[in-house]
Design a protein around this motif. Structure first.
Motif, mmCIF file in Angstrom:
data_model
loop_
_atom_site.group_PDB
_atom_site.id
_atom_site.type_symbol
_atom_site.label_atom_id
_atom_site.label_comp_id
_atom_site.label_asym_id
_atom_site.label_seq_id
_atom_site.Cartn_x
_atom_site.Cartn_y
_atom_site.Cartn_z
ATOM 1 N N ALA A 142 -43.622 -108.911 -42.547
ATOM 2 C CA ALA A 142 -44.521 -109.193 -43.675
ATOM 3 C C ALA A 142 -44.149 -110.513 -44.339
ATOM 4 C CB ALA A 142 -44.450 -108.044 -44.682
ATOM 5 N N ARG B 78 -52.070 -103.937 -37.657
ATOM 6 C CA ARG B 78 -51.327 -102.694 -37.700
ATOM 7 C C ARG B 78 -52.275 -101.512 -37.840
ATOM 8 N NH1 ARG B 78 -49.189 -106.908 -40.197
ATOM 9 N NH2 ARG B 78 -46.941 -107.285 -40.285
ATOM 10 N N SER C 5 -40.134 -104.243 -40.548
ATOM 11 C CA SER C 5 -41.458 -104.334 -41.171
ATOM 12 C C SER C 5 -41.463 -105.340 -42.316
ATOM 13 C CB SER C 5 -41.880 -102.954 -41.672
ATOM 14 O OG SER C 5 -43.147 -103.011 -42.278
ATOM 15 N N ARG C 6 -40.411 -105.330 -43.130
ATOM 16 C CA ARG C 6 -40.347 -106.267 -44.259
ATOM 17 C C ARG C 6 -40.251 -107.709 -43.767
ATOM 18 N NH1 ARG C 6 -36.581 -102.619 -46.449
ATOM 19 N NH2 ARG C 6 -34.891 -104.104 -46.008
ATOM 20 N N TYR D 275 -39.669 -111.113 -34.386
ATOM 21 C CA TYR D 275 -41.088 -111.169 -34.036
ATOM 22 C C TYR D 275 -41.290 -111.091 -32.526
ATOM 23 C CZ TYR D 275 -45.841 -112.874 -33.540
ATOM 24 O OH TYR D 275 -47.177 -112.997 -33.194
ATOM 25 N N ARG E 17 -52.226 -113.822 -40.639
ATOM 26 C CA ARG E 17 -51.864 -112.535 -40.064
ATOM 27 C C ARG E 17 -51.521 -112.723 -38.589
ATOM 28 N NH1 ARG E 17 -52.232 -107.346 -41.395
ATOM 29 N NH2 ARG E 17 -53.326 -107.850 -43.325
ATOM 30 N N GLU F 220 -45.346 -113.441 -42.079
ATOM 31 C CA GLU F 220 -46.777 -113.682 -42.218
ATOM 32 C C GLU F 220 -47.089 -114.370 -43.544
ATOM 33 O OE1 GLU F 220 -48.943 -110.209 -39.596
ATOM 34 O OE2 GLU F 220 -48.143 -109.672 -41.573
ATOM 35 N N ALA F 221 -46.372 -113.974 -44.607
ATOM 36 C CA ALA F 221 -46.600 -114.608 -45.909
ATOM 37 C C ALA F 221 -46.188 -116.069 -45.882
ATOM 38 C CB ALA F 221 -45.815 -113.845 -46.985
#
Length: 293
Positions: free
Chosen positions: A37, A50, A33-34, A9, A46, A40-41
């Protein structure tokens, strides 16, 4: 949440996009990217906006970046503490230094420090602006002059005299000022905020502030020095900028009896980095070199 997610990050924030961060970390863009994500989850918010062109950081993302960087710094310090590697410094270090002073004075010292500590990687930005240490990911900034009020820690590295100078041609035509008040009758080339504040001079406990005017204002000392050599007016600049021109006779000192206040050279860094061994050794190294100079 994993510590590697924090590293990814922070790398994304500094790089500005997934592709550059992935290349820097030697990971695939899809993996980066994964992981973002998933981060954030896990946080339930968020962090990044993007779009097809670039990423932008949300308010929560900036807050999280600040804490993530602090955690990573603490982890690095903990690793160094238990591994006995304090004498073999390792890691990345982002440094902001003033343009003129960085080129003429700090450049060889930084190179020597990296030679002594090959495990370090320095990213050096030459800039006279006040950088956002945390938001832009800087570990240290070296600055000359008055410091703004902030939560940053400041360590004094040295100080520099300032001198008032003019070219022989200018002084032959306009005459040399003999008192501070006479500066208001001269063309004066002004650095930054001096265009509003005037020139402040001292002699035997006396203080004189003179409003000055002239054909140029700049935030670069070399440009003002060259303009003075060309005969455009008087300058008030640090000695390290004008010393070669004084030695060659291209500039001449005036008003020797009245001295501008010296400029302090400081290293600035965030409070959470005060235990950093890299900071401690780099500051001690610069203090030793500058004192010898």
């Amino acid at each position: 949440m994993q510590i590697d997610d924090l590293r990814i990050y922070v790398a994304v924030i500094h790089a500005g996009n997934f592709s550059a961060a992935a290349e820097q970390l030697m990971l695939s863009k899809q993996y980066v990217s994964r992981r973002m994500a998933a981060l954030e989850a896990a946080l339930g918010t968020r962090l990044l906006n993007r779009n097809t062109r670039k990423l932008s950081v949300t308010e929560n993302g900036l807050l999280f970046a600040h804490h993530a960087q602090r955690i990573l710094d603490d982890v690095q310090e903990a690793e160094l503490a238990v591994s006995g590697r304090h004498q073999a410094l390792q890691g990345n270090f982002r440094l902001s230094v003033p343009m003129s002073f960085g080129i003429t004075h700090l450049s060889p010292y930084i190179a020597e420090f990296l030679t002594l500590h090959p495990g370090l990687q320095f990213q050096v930005e030459l800039a006279d602006r006040h950088v956002d240490m945390v938001g832009e990911g800087f570990d240290m900034a070296i600055r000359i002059g008055t410091l703004p009020d902030s939560s940053l820690i400041a360590r004094r590295l040295g100080e520099f005299r300032r001198l008032i100078c003019g070219s022989p041609a200018y002084l032959q035509g306009a005459g040399a000022p003999e008192t501070p008040a006479e500066l208001s009758l001269h063309r004066c080339l002004r650095y930054g905020r001096e265009s509003q504040q005037g020139w402040e001079l001292f002699r035997d406990g006396q203080r004189s502030v003179v409003a000055v005017q002239g054909p140029m204002v700049s935030n670069n000392g070399e440009m003002l020095r060259d303009a003075a050599i060309a005969g455009l007016g008087l300058i008030l600049l640090p000695e390290f900028i004008v010393a070669p021109a004084l030695a060659s006779g291209e500039l001449i000192r005036v008003l020797d009896a009245w001295q501008p206040a010296s400029l302090h050279l400081n290293a600035l860094y965030p409070q959470h980095r005060q235990r950093s061994e890299i900071h401690r050794q780099f500051i001690a190294f610069l203090q030793q070199k500058l004192a010898a100079q």
